[in-house]
Design a protein around this motif. Structure first.
Motif, short mmCIF file in Angstrom:
data_model
loop_
_atom_site.label_atom_id
_atom_site.label_comp_id
_atom_site.label_asym_id
_atom_site.label_seq_id
_atom_site.Cartn_x
_atom_site.Cartn_y
_atom_site.Cartn_z
N GLU A 70 2.25 -30.26 16.05
CA GLU A 70 1.78 -28.82 15.51
C GLU A 70 1.71 -27.99 16.72
O GLU A 70 2.02 -26.81 16.64
N ASN B 147 14.50 -30.89 15.55
CA ASN B 147 13.15 -30.81 16.45
C ASN B 147 12.34 -32.08 16.43
O ASN B 147 11.86 -32.28 17.64
N GLY C 32 11.07 -24.09 13.00
CA GLY C 32 10.44 -24.85 13.52
C GLY C 32 10.27 -26.07 12.61
O GLY C 32 9.38 -27.08 13.03
N ASN D 2 5.70 -26.59 9.44
CA ASN D 2 7.05 -27.32 9.56
C ASN D 2 7.94 -26.48 8.68
O ASN D 2 8.21 -26.96 7.32
N TYR E 141 11.02 -33.29 20.01
CA TYR E 141 9.51 -33.44 20.43
C TYR E 141 9.40 -34.79 20.78
O TYR E 141 8.85 -34.99 21.76
N TRP F 67 2.87 -28.41 19.42
CA TRP F 67 4.28 -28.41 20.18
C TRP F 67 5.11 -27.17 19.59
O TRP F 67 5.66 -26.30 20.11
N ARG F 68 4.84 -27.31 18.01
CA ARG F 68 5.78 -26.21 17.52
C ARG F 68 5.08 -24.91 17.67
O ARG F 68 5.82 -23.90 17.68
N ASP G 27 11.03 -29.92 11.12
CA ASP G 27 11.25 -31.10 11.91
C ASP G 27 12.67 -31.25 11.79
O ASP G 27 13.62 -32.04 12.67
#
Length: 464
Positions: A342, A371, A358, A354, A375, A344-345, A360
């Motif tokens: 989270e 994504n 952004g 999510n 990551y 990172w997002r 996944d």
């Protein structure tokens, strides 16, 4: 013999997604009339009562106060003959506030006198030994300790010396554990059975225990100016970044949430932090902004200025601390600490959710990597990769797959092998998750040999 062929594939499996986050809140602690600023030092176990000190613009002429949302900020008064007071801590039940104040008795030695405020009355602690500063108190207010003379106070014995650590900063709820430091700056812990013992610090340097969890199992503080915690099973565990000054100041009842201050703000500014095993150390202001909390009233030189977190409720829901001018109370009930993914997002897309760009499964840079894989492999989700994220080569006759891994224990990396894709017969040959997920390059060799399997496929699967 047929030549050996290899194919590297990537797959991503999303096992679960965090629930949508809701807004947290921040409440400024009001400044007493006639004062210019205030700081807060303690919060009751349920997070409803705050102890603090109001001062003039120079940080002097202190006046200890008690605050609740219902009653507002109320002065605790003064000791006989005194003119100032400072609150240092509050009992978990919210009935007792301790600190130091000037007084007629303190004037004799040219210092301050420890006080205990309960039921609307401030009482000096000077019998039979003079205590000059009360720094911590247990859950019901029946045990008070000082910060520089190995002193403790109980209703039955009054003030006693050489029973607890030289400087005491934290007391467990039942009073059976006291933490602090020695005069030589070594973290110490006291129990009735073991007396005062130095906590086993790895390596040279200084250490201090600033607080202890309500259940007495976890002490927090710093070692060589890096925030850390200690418990009997793990010993000392650093929670800060090497080379970045930080210290832990408070911990909730079971030791699962730690707060303090660290130089992790913009340009190395000192800011309040919240630490959890899941989210690690997070800038409190950044966490609040990610939940949509308006911090415009807390700006200093254009940046949110929540300087330190000094206390936390028993359940970890409420955090108190100080800005540049006044104290605050934060409600984190609906703002759980962000996971590493989270965070990172939040950094990449401006939101921890999510969803949208952004998500996944989204691929905003159109490089074929969703994504979650961006990551997990440490690549940019917004700039297409110029080189493949996987590499293959032969090592001692075995096909070897190379990739980069991030240090997130919530991820599971699995390398699988197959001899056919029609139909596929994928078999796991390697896996990594939990503490094994250290950051850096990884190479996994296929145990099969080319001579035995002339056609071979490898793939990396990432699960969250």
């Amino acid at each position: 013999m047929r030549s050996s062929r290899a194919l590297s594939l990537l797959t991503a499996t999303i096992l679960s997604s965090p629930a949508a986050l809701q807004a947290a809140s921040i409440t400024p602690i009001p400044i007493l009339p006639g004062k210019a600023a205030c700081t807060v030092a303690g919060v009751s176990g349920e997070g409803r009562v705050v102890a603090g000190t109001a001062t003039d613009r120079n940080g002097l002429s202190g006046q200890a106060f008690r605050w609740t949302a219902t009653d507002g900020a109320t002065s605790l008064g003064l000791l006989p003959g005194g003119s100032t007071s400072v609150a240092r801590a509050i009992s978990r039940d919210g009935t007792t506030i301790v600190g130091e104040a000037t007084s007629t008795a303190a004037a004799v030695i040219g210092g301050t006198e420890a006080f205990r405020h309960r039921d609307g009355v401030m009482t000096g602690l000077h019998t039979p030994i003079f205590m000059d500063q009360a720094f911590a108190v247990n859950a019901d207010g029946s045990l008070v300790v000082d910060s520089n003379s190995s002193l403790r106070w109980t209703p039955a014995a009054g003030v006693e010396q050489n029973v607890v650590p030289y400087a005491c900063y934290g007391v467990s709820d039942d009073g059976s554990v006291v933490v602090g430091r020695s005069s030589g700056f070594v973290a110490q812990r006291w129990t009735p059975a073991g007396g005062v013992v130095n906590l086993p610090v790895p390596g040279p340097g200084s250490s201090v225990a600033n607080a202890v969890s309500g259940d007495g199992t976890v002490a927090v503080g710093n070692r060589n100016n890096i925030a850390c915690y200690w418990n009997a099973g793990d010993g000392f565990v650093s929670i800060g970044t090497p080379g970045v000054i930080s210290t832990a100041l408070a911990v909730n009842h079971d030791g699962g949430v730690i707060v303090g201050r660290a130089n992790i703000g913009t340009g190395g500014a000192t800011v309040a932090f919240v630490w959890t095993p899941k989210g690690g150390m997070q800038n409190l202001a950044t966490l609040l902004l990610s939940q949509g909390v308006d911090l415009s009233a807390w700006l200093y030189k254009g940046q949110p200025s929540l300087v330190e977190a000094t206390g936390i409720s028993a359940d970890g829901r409420y955090v108190i601390g100080n800005g540049t001018k006044q104290g605050f109370l934060v409600d984190l009930q609906s703002a759980p600490a962000l996971s590493a993914l989270e965070q990172w997002r939040q950094a990449a897309f401006g939101s921890p959710g999510n969803s949208g760009a952004g998500a996944d499964t989204a691929d905003p840079d159109h490089d074929g990597l969703p994504n979650l894989l961006e990551y997990a492999l440490g690549t940019s989700p917004t700039q297409a990769a110029l080189t493949p994220p996987l590499s293959t080569r032969f090592t001692a006759g075995h096909l070897t797959l190379g990739f980069s891994r991030v240090a997130d224990p919530a991820l599971t990396y699995t390398v699988q092998a197959a001899t056919s894709l029609a139909p596929p017969d994928w078999t796991p040959i390697w896996s990594s998750t939990g503490a094994a997920n250290t950051a850096g390059p990884v190479e996994v060799s296929d145990p099969a040999t080319p001579s035995g399997t002339p056609v071979r496929f490898l793939r990396l699967s990432v699960q969250y």
